[in-house]
Scaffold this active site. Structure first.
Site, PDB file in Angstrom:
ATOM      1  N   SER A 134      87.555  37.573  97.840  1.00 49.81           N
ATOM      2  CA  SER A 134      87.210  37.129  99.201  1.00 49.81           C
ATOM      3  C   SER A 134      86.219  35.955  99.164  1.00 49.81           C
ATOM      4  O   SER A 134      86.244  35.088 100.044  1.00 49.81           O
ATOM      5  CB  SER A 134      86.669  38.284 100.052  1.00 49.81           C
TER       6      SER A 134
ATOM      7  N   HIS B  11      75.486  37.252  93.817  1.00 48.87           N
ATOM      8  CA  HIS B  11      75.178  38.643  93.468  1.00 48.87           C
ATOM      9  C   HIS B  11      74.843  39.400  94.757  1.00 48.87           C
ATOM     10  O   HIS B  11      74.082  38.891  95.589  1.00 48.87           O
ATOM     11  CB  HIS B  11      73.994  38.684  92.495  1.00 48.87           C
TER      12      HIS B  11
HETATM   13  C1  GAR Z   1      81.054  40.493  95.786  1.00 42.01           C
HETATM   14  O1  GAR Z   1      80.330  41.407  96.555  1.00 42.01           O
HETATM   15  C2  GAR Z   1      80.147  39.834  94.759  1.00 42.01           C
HETATM   16  O2  GAR Z   1      78.854  39.612  95.221  1.00 42.01           O
HETATM   17  C3  GAR Z   1      80.149  40.887  93.686  1.00 42.01           C
HETATM   18  O3  GAR Z   1      81.477  41.343  93.625  1.00 42.01           O
HETATM   19  C4  GAR Z   1      82.073  41.204  94.907  1.00 42.01           C
HETATM   20  C5  GAR Z   1      83.332  40.398  94.727  1.00 42.01           C
HETATM   21  O4  GAR Z   1      84.043  40.350  95.931  1.00 42.01           O
HETATM   22  N1  GAR Z   1      79.718  40.351  92.423  1.00 42.01           N
HETATM   23  C6  GAR Z   1      79.032  41.036  91.544  1.00 42.01           C
HETATM   24  O5  GAR Z   1      78.704  42.201  91.709  1.00 42.01           O
HETATM   25  C7  GAR Z   1      78.682  40.275  90.286  1.00 42.01           C
HETATM   26  N2  GAR Z   1      77.774  41.013  89.492  1.00 42.01           N
HETATM   27  P1  GAR Z   1      85.217  39.311  96.093  1.00 42.01           P
HETATM   28  O6  GAR Z   1      86.132  39.493  94.877  1.00 42.01           O
HETATM   29  O7  GAR Z   1      85.907  39.742  97.365  1.00 42.01           O
HETATM   30  O8  GAR Z   1      84.635  37.947  96.174  1.00 42.01           O
END
Ligand code: GAR
Length: 210
Positions: free
Chosen positions: A15, A111
């Site tokens: 996302s 993060h």
């Molecule tokens: C997001 O919340 C991002 O901040 C987190 O993973 C999710 C990915 O969502 N990242 C971490 O935890 C990195 N350590 P997305 O795939 O929908 O962008």
């Protein structure tokens, strides 16, 4: 103005990748996503990239002898597409020497916590468990540590007593989709200056911090 070429590394849903693509396509950021790379072939992020005609590449870590070889392959791919800035967007592997040396000061991460609190995995669950009243998200430059690099932007959200991890994750994600494109925009406009741990934002020639 030449558009900044962004390479996105993602492991899952994508996302944040989507949000960066949308902001690039609307012209809100003077940048384009040149390639999306994932360590997982089934990452929905790859499909999102393809839907926008963006090259989507799966690089399987297990096909390589170690982290350095695996990352060198990523570096080749990023170079092939002329990438200026790498954005980690839900990339769940540690970043090592090969990527850092090839893109010094040119890798960003998002993060889902107010760093330096709740580093590592399940940051939202850690925040709920800890009982903090506020959490949020952080965009930072990536260094050798885990979630330790200089902070570019942060956004704060409340944490309610009845929150479960998913409730807080959703509240934080909304803000991620605001501050990540904003950080990329500031970088693309050449307005970020790193001085030690501090990242200054240039505003009318003056250094500010948001
Ligand atoms: C997001 O919340 C991002 O901040 C987190 O993973 C999710 C990915 O969502 N990242 C971490 O935890 C990195 N350590 P997305 O795939 O929908 O962008």
């Amino acid at each position: 103005m030449k558009k900044l070429r962004v390479g996105v590394l993602a492991s899952g849903r994508g996302s944040n990748l989507q949000s960066i693509i949308d902001h690039c396509e609307s012209g809100a950021i003077p940048a384009m996503v040149a390639v999306a790379v994932s360590d997982r072939g089934d990452a929905f992020a790859l499909e999102r990239a393809r839907n926008h005609g963006i090259p989507a590449v799966h690089i399987h870590p297990q096909y390589y002898a170690g982290q350095e070889e695996y990352e060198s392959r990523i570096v080749l791919e990023m170079q092939e597409y002329g990438v200026d800035l790498i954005c980690l967007a839900g990339y769940m592997l540690l970043v090592g020497k090969a990527l850092l040396e090839a893109f010094p000061g040119r890798i960003m991460n998002i993060h889902p916590a107010l760093l330096p609190s709740f580093k590592g995995l399940h940051a939202q669950g850690q925040a709920v468990e800890y009982g903090v009243r506020f959490s949020g998200c952080t965009v930072h430059f990536v260094d050798q540590g885990v979630d330790t690099g200089p902070i570019i932007l942060q956004a704060v959200v409340p944490v309610y007593p009845e929150d479960l991890e998913d409730d807080l994750s959703a509240r934080i994600l909304e803000q991620e989709h605001v501050i990540y494109p904003e950080a990329v925009r500031l970088y693309a406009e050449g307005r970020l200056r790193v001085d030690g741990r501090k990242v200054y934002i240039l505003q009318d020639g003056k250094r500010t911090m948001r």
